[in-house]
Write an enzyme that holds these catalytic residues in place. Structure first.
Site, PDB file in Angstrom:
ATOM      1  N   ASP A  67      19.014  10.585 -26.130  1.00 45.86           N
ATOM      2  CA  ASP A  67      18.344   9.484 -25.430  1.00 45.86           C
ATOM      3  C   ASP A  67      17.010   9.295 -26.152  1.00 45.86           C
ATOM      4  OD1 ASP A  67      16.789   7.902 -23.839  1.00 45.86           O
ATOM      5  OD2 ASP A  67      17.125   9.032 -21.988  1.00 45.86           O
ATOM      6  N   TYR A 159      11.594  -7.049 -21.086  1.00 48.99           N
ATOM      7  CA  TYR A 159      12.244  -7.073 -22.410  1.00 48.99           C
ATOM      8  C   TYR A 159      11.339  -7.761 -23.446  1.00 48.99           C
ATOM      9  CZ  TYR A 159      16.007  -7.875 -25.839  1.00 48.99           C
ATOM     10  OH  TYR A 159      16.787  -7.903 -26.975  1.00 48.99           O
ATOM     11  N   LYS A 163       9.702  -6.091 -26.843  1.00 50.60           N
ATOM     12  CA  LYS A 163      10.005  -6.609 -28.185  1.00 50.60           C
ATOM     13  C   LYS A 163       8.728  -7.075 -28.899  1.00 50.60           C
ATOM     14  CE  LYS A 163      14.264  -5.567 -28.044  1.00 50.60           C
ATOM     15  NZ  LYS A 163      14.786  -4.579 -28.989  1.00 50.60           N
TER      16      LYS A 163
HETATM   17  P1  NAP Z   1      24.556  -3.308 -27.011  1.00 47.12           P
HETATM   18  O1  NAP Z   1      25.813  -3.832 -27.586  1.00 47.12           O
HETATM   19  O2  NAP Z   1      24.371  -3.280 -25.540  1.00 47.12           O
HETATM   20  O3  NAP Z   1      24.319  -1.843 -27.621  1.00 47.12           O
HETATM   21  C1  NAP Z   1      23.181  -1.119 -27.245  1.00 47.12           C
HETATM   22  C2  NAP Z   1      23.175   0.192 -27.993  1.00 47.12           C
HETATM   23  O4  NAP Z   1      21.952   0.878 -27.653  1.00 47.12           O
HETATM   24  C3  NAP Z   1      24.330   1.102 -27.602  1.00 47.12           C
HETATM   25  O5  NAP Z   1      24.813   1.723 -28.772  1.00 47.12           O
HETATM   26  C4  NAP Z   1      23.663   2.126 -26.682  1.00 47.12           C
HETATM   27  O6  NAP Z   1      24.252   3.418 -26.755  1.00 47.12           O
HETATM   28  C5  NAP Z   1      22.280   2.204 -27.288  1.00 47.12           C
HETATM   29  N1  NAP Z   1      21.298   2.749 -26.338  1.00 47.12           N
HETATM   30  C6  NAP Z   1      20.873   2.217 -25.182  1.00 47.12           C
HETATM   31  N2  NAP Z   1      19.971   3.040 -24.608  1.00 47.12           N
HETATM   32  C7  NAP Z   1      19.847   4.107 -25.426  1.00 47.12           C
HETATM   33  C8  NAP Z   1      19.050   5.285 -25.399  1.00 47.12           C
HETATM   34  N3  NAP Z   1      18.213   5.547 -24.391  1.00 47.12           N
HETATM   35  N4  NAP Z   1      19.162   6.168 -26.417  1.00 47.12           N
HETATM   36  C9  NAP Z   1      20.018   5.932 -27.445  1.00 47.12           C
HETATM   37  N5  NAP Z   1      20.775   4.827 -27.532  1.00 47.12           N
HETATM   38  C10 NAP Z   1      20.690   3.933 -26.533  1.00 47.12           C
HETATM   39  O7  NAP Z   1      23.295  -4.134 -27.566  1.00 47.12           O
HETATM   40  P2  NAP Z   1      23.060  -4.909 -28.957  1.00 47.12           P
HETATM   41  O8  NAP Z   1      23.177  -6.354 -28.696  1.00 47.12           O
HETATM   42  O9  NAP Z   1      23.822  -4.303 -30.048  1.00 47.12           O
HETATM   43  O10 NAP Z   1      21.504  -4.623 -29.142  1.00 47.12           O
HETATM   44  C11 NAP Z   1      20.989  -3.788 -30.161  1.00 47.12           C
HETATM   45  C12 NAP Z   1      19.509  -4.123 -30.338  1.00 47.12           C
HETATM   46  O11 NAP Z   1      19.388  -5.478 -30.738  1.00 47.12           O
HETATM   47  C13 NAP Z   1      18.677  -3.982 -29.052  1.00 47.12           C
HETATM   48  O12 NAP Z   1      17.414  -3.451 -29.364  1.00 47.12           O
HETATM   49  C14 NAP Z   1      18.542  -5.407 -28.583  1.00 47.12           C
HETATM   50  O13 NAP Z   1      17.384  -5.605 -27.793  1.00 47.12           O
HETATM   51  C15 NAP Z   1      18.467  -6.140 -29.912  1.00 47.12           C
HETATM   52  N6  NAP Z   1      18.787  -7.561 -29.824  1.00 47.12           N
HETATM   53  C16 NAP Z   1      20.036  -7.969 -29.407  1.00 47.12           C
HETATM   54  C17 NAP Z   1      20.302  -9.330 -29.322  1.00 47.12           C
HETATM   55  C18 NAP Z   1      21.639  -9.849 -28.866  1.00 47.12           C
HETATM   56  O14 NAP Z   1      21.744 -11.061 -28.575  1.00 47.12           O
HETATM   57  N7  NAP Z   1      22.685  -9.054 -28.821  1.00 47.12           N
HETATM   58  C19 NAP Z   1      19.307 -10.250 -29.657  1.00 47.12           C
HETATM   59  C20 NAP Z   1      18.069  -9.797 -30.082  1.00 47.12           C
HETATM   60  C21 NAP Z   1      17.823  -8.444 -30.172  1.00 47.12           C
HETATM   61  P3  NAP Z   1      25.357   4.009 -25.717  1.00 47.12           P
HETATM   62  O15 NAP Z   1      26.406   2.936 -25.536  1.00 47.12           O
HETATM   63  O16 NAP Z   1      25.844   5.214 -26.430  1.00 47.12           O
HETATM   64  O17 NAP Z   1      24.635   4.353 -24.452  1.00 47.12           O
END
Ligand code: NAP
Length: 252
Positions: A67, A159, A163
């Protein structure tokens, strides 16, 4: 030029690499030759499957549960990478969550959870990584921020603040460590097709995509390509920057 964007002999840690953008980043860095530590929190199965896929393709990879909002666990993650692969060259601070709610209704614990997971994790992992990178006089830190940190988003004070915090952190750390040949950059993705968007209310995504000049979501790989570039030797003169991967949504 055959070694363009090669990451041969590099060691990378990708936080939150079990799913979504982190998974795509791990695949792309591995494809370019890096040994990759696949960090996960809850998704052990998908993380182990990803490692099996990377190693079956001839890559070096290992999964590590941590974590990253915990200072101790983030330290253990970086130590694992150094002990397993003999060093650390690339850190991608990708782990992130949303807990969306208008401020009047937002519980204090949702503010704290988002700030700890998205922003404190970036401090935790970077602090541990920089120690090794300083000694080596080489490093690439890439923080996955968001357009929400640049433009703000209603229902996302927590959020957006996390960011925007990552973006300020990126610029400050870039100035601190530049003399040691360590670059620190942020990406600001717009809407990316991952499970994190499942929390959006019905119809909200369609409405939001009207703000995107390219008129669609990004695929996770399209974020990963930008990470691979910033992680490469070819990006040596780029630091303290925020690269939008947002289909033109936020033209700063
Ligand atoms: P996602 O599909 O929900 O995946 C989130 C990932 O973060 C999962 O692998 C999860 O691991 C991990 N995670 C969450 N809490 C954690 C913790 N405390 N310690 C370690 N790992 C943790 O989200 P995503 O869209 O890929 O997002 C990835 C990043 O991109 C984030 O920072 C998000 O804010 C950013 N982002 C996403 C978007 C979008 O539209 N998707 C846009 C802008 C920015 P587990 O499943 O193993 O718990």
């Amino acid at each position: 030029m055959t070694d363009f964007l090669s990451l041969e002999n590099k060691v990378a840690v990708v936080t939150g690499a079990s799913r979504g953008i982190g998974r795509a980043v791990a695949l792309e860095l591995s494809r370019r030759g890096a040994a990759v530590v696949v960090n996960y929190h809850n998704s052990a199965g998908p993380a182990e499957e990803l490692v099996a896929q990377l190693t079956a393709g001839g890559g070096r990879a290992a999964a590590f549960q941590a974590d990253v909002s915990s200072f101790e666990q983030a330290n253990a993650l970086i130590k694992f990478a150094v002990d397993t692969f003999g060093g650390l060259d690339i850190l991608v601070n990708n782990a992130g969550i949303t807990r969306d709610m208008v401020i009047m209704m937002m519980p204090e614990e949702d503010w704290d959870a988002v700030l700890a997971t998205n922003l404190k994790s970036t401090f935790n992992c970077s602090k541990a990584a920089v120690k090794h990178m300083m000694r080596k006089r080489y490093g690439r830190i890439i923080n996955i921020a968001s357009v929400a940190g640049q433009m703000g988003n209603p229902g996302q004070t927590n959020y957006s603040a996390s960011k925007a915090g990552q973006i300020g952190f990126t610029k400050a750390l870039a100035r601190e460590v530049a003399a040691r040949n360590i670059t620190v950059n942020a990406l600001a993705p717009g809407f990316v097709d991952t499970e994190i968007l499942n929390a959006m209310p019905e119809g909200a995504l369609e409405a939001a995509l009207k703000m995107v000049p390219l008129g669609r979501m990004a695929k996770p790989e399209e974020v990963a390509y930008a990470v691979a570039f910033l992680a490469s030797d070819q990006a040596a003169y780029i630091t303290g920057q925020v690269l939008g991967v947002d289909g033109g949504m936020a033209m700063m």
